[in-house]
Every structure is written in structure tokens, then in C-alpha cells.
Design an enzyme around this catalytic site. Structure first.
Site, PDB file in Angstrom:
ATOM      1  N   HIS A  43      50.356   4.186   5.400  1.00  0.00           N
ATOM      2  CA  HIS A  43      51.095   5.222   4.676  1.00  0.00           C
ATOM      3  C   HIS A  43      51.990   5.990   5.635  1.00  0.00           C
ATOM      4  CE1 HIS A  43      48.383   9.069   5.121  1.00  0.00           C
ATOM      5  NE2 HIS A  43      48.434   8.400   6.228  1.00  0.00           N
TER       6      HIS A  43
ATOM      7  N   CYS B  57      52.487  11.910  11.633  1.00  0.00           N
ATOM      8  CA  CYS B  57      52.222  11.214  10.356  1.00  0.00           C
ATOM      9  C   CYS B  57      53.512  10.970   9.581  1.00  0.00           C
ATOM     10  CB  CYS B  57      51.250  12.015   9.496  1.00  0.00           C
ATOM     11  SG  CYS B  57      49.647  12.198  10.273  1.00  0.00           S
TER      12      CYS B  57
ATOM     13  N   HIS C  42      51.736   4.364   9.475  1.00  0.00           N
ATOM     14  CA  HIS C  42      50.559   4.065  10.305  1.00  0.00           C
ATOM     15  C   HIS C  42      49.422   3.725   9.353  1.00  0.00           C
ATOM     16  CE1 HIS C  42      50.313   8.330   9.230  1.00  0.00           C
ATOM     17  NE2 HIS C  42      49.015   8.133   9.197  1.00  0.00           N
TER      18      HIS C  42
ATOM     19  N   HIS D 160      45.138   3.389   8.122  1.00  0.00           N
ATOM     20  CA  HIS D 160      43.789   3.973   8.142  1.00  0.00           C
ATOM     21  C   HIS D 160      42.807   2.971   7.569  1.00  0.00           C
ATOM     22  CE1 HIS D 160      45.057   8.037   9.139  1.00  0.00           C
ATOM     23  NE2 HIS D 160      45.967   7.987   8.168  1.00  0.00           N
TER      24      HIS D 160
ATOM     25  N   ASP E 113      44.071  -2.337  -0.838  1.00  0.00           N
ATOM     26  CA  ASP E 113      43.696  -2.971   0.428  1.00  0.00           C
ATOM     27  C   ASP E 113      44.858  -3.764   1.024  1.00  0.00           C
ATOM     28  OD1 ASP E 113      41.922  -3.539   2.504  1.00  0.00           O
ATOM     29  OD2 ASP E 113      41.339  -5.452   1.586  1.00  0.00           O
ATOM     30  N   HIS E 114      45.160  -3.472   2.302  1.00  0.00           N
ATOM     31  CA  HIS E 114      46.262  -4.129   3.029  1.00  0.00           C
ATOM     32  C   HIS E 114      47.614  -3.912   2.356  1.00  0.00           C
ATOM     33  CE1 HIS E 114      42.896  -5.740   5.203  1.00  0.00           C
ATOM     34  NE2 HIS E 114      43.735  -6.148   6.145  1.00  0.00           N
TER      35      HIS E 114
ATOM     36  N   GLU F  41      39.528   9.646   5.460  1.00  0.00           N
ATOM     37  CA  GLU F  41      40.750   9.056   6.004  1.00  0.00           C
ATOM     38  C   GLU F  41      40.591   8.766   7.496  1.00  0.00           C
ATOM     39  OE1 GLU F  41      45.245  10.269   5.013  1.00  0.00           O
ATOM     40  OE2 GLU F  41      44.264  11.553   6.475  1.00  0.00           O
TER      41      GLU F  41
HETATM   42 NI    NI Z   1      47.638   9.083   8.008  1.00  0.00          NI
END
Ligand code: NI
Length: 150
Positions: free
Chosen positions: A27, A46, A52, A54, A92-93, A136
Site C-alpha cells: 500500500h 509511508c 511498501h 506488510h 493477498d499479494h 499492520e
Molecule cells: Ni504501511
């Protein structure tokens, strides 16, 4: 005064169960409503253009009455299947910023928890949704309690 003849109904004990699920997603915290400078000021790294990732953990808490035969409040397998289908597979992914539900919405942990609530609240196999938690990072846990619906 005479007592009624009907058997008084005994309230069944109510419990909650919390199941955990994981997915990996990318995100970028950014809103087109604000200038690049202000975005950078609010979201810091961010806000980096390439985003990036998580390893998210989602806690789904369901509330229900005890089934006295089974000693359970919900069918965990059915719950797991539903969350996999509606939440894990969806995110996911993936890059959260490209999910249609995040159009015009910043992909914060808060907004992700709220979206997951909305995806599940009407679709549980049994019981009522009590809370969604999103982990997160090691230090960030977001909890959301929305409008309860049957
Ligand atoms: Ni983040």
C-alpha cells in the site's frame, strides 16, 4: 399471585471467538485531496511513491450463543472458509491502493479494518460480528467495531 405454567426460557451463555488470518499486501498512504508536500508531511515514508508491503494479520471476533449439544458458538471451518473467500483472497499479494473499495480512500489500517468489517458483517455463517482487528506492524493494531447487523 399464581405463577405461569410455561417453562421460563433460560438464556444461553454468550461467548466470543477470535480467529486470526494473514495476508501480504502493498500500500501507499496518499490522498489526491492534499498536495504532495502535505501528503509527505502527514504520511512520511509511508507516502513513498512506490509503496511498501506488510504482512497483515486480521482478527475476526464473532459473538454467539453456545450450542449446548456441541459446546461451540460457531462452525469455525465455515467461518474460516468465508473469511478466506471474502478477505484473504481479495487482498493477498495485491496492492491495496488498486482495490476498487479504496478508490478515494486512504489505505490506512483504520480504513482496512472498516472495509473488512463491511465485507463480513452480513456474510458470517453464524453468530454476529463483534470486532475486526488489523495488525499492520509489530507496533500497530487497529480495532474497529461497526454497526452490528444480524
Ligand atoms: Ni504501511
Amino acid at each position: 399471585m399464581q405463577m405461569g405454567t410455561t417453562t421460563p426460557s433460560v438464556a444461553l451463555p454468550v461467548f466470543t471467538i477470535t480467529r486470526s488470518y494473514t495476508f501480504c499486501a502493498a500500500h501507499r498512504l496518499h490522498t489526491d485531496q492534499l498536495s504532495p508536500e502535505v501528503n509527505h508531511k502527514i504520511f512520511g515514508k509511508c507516502n513513498n511513491a512506490n509503496g511498501h508491503g506488510h504482512n497483515y494479520t486480521v482478527h475476526v471476533t464473532v459473538r454467539g450463543e453456545l450450542n449446548q449439544e456441541t459446546g461451540l458458538i460457531t462452525d469455525v471451518e465455515a467461518l474460516d472458509q468465508r473469511v478466506e473467500e471474502l478477505v484473504v483472497k481479495r487482498f493477498d499479494h495485491q496492492h491495496l491502493n488498486f482495490d476498487p473499495a479504496f478508490e478515494g480512500v486512504v489505505t490506512t489500517g483504520e480504513n482496512l479494518a472498516k472495509l473488512i468489517w463491511e465485507l463480513l458483517v452480513d456474510r458470517l455463517p453464524s453468530g454476529r460480528l463483534e470486532k475486526i482487528g488489523v495488525v499492520e506492524t509489530r507496533d500497530n493494531f487497529f480495532g474497529y467495531v461497526g454497526d452490528p447487523r444480524p
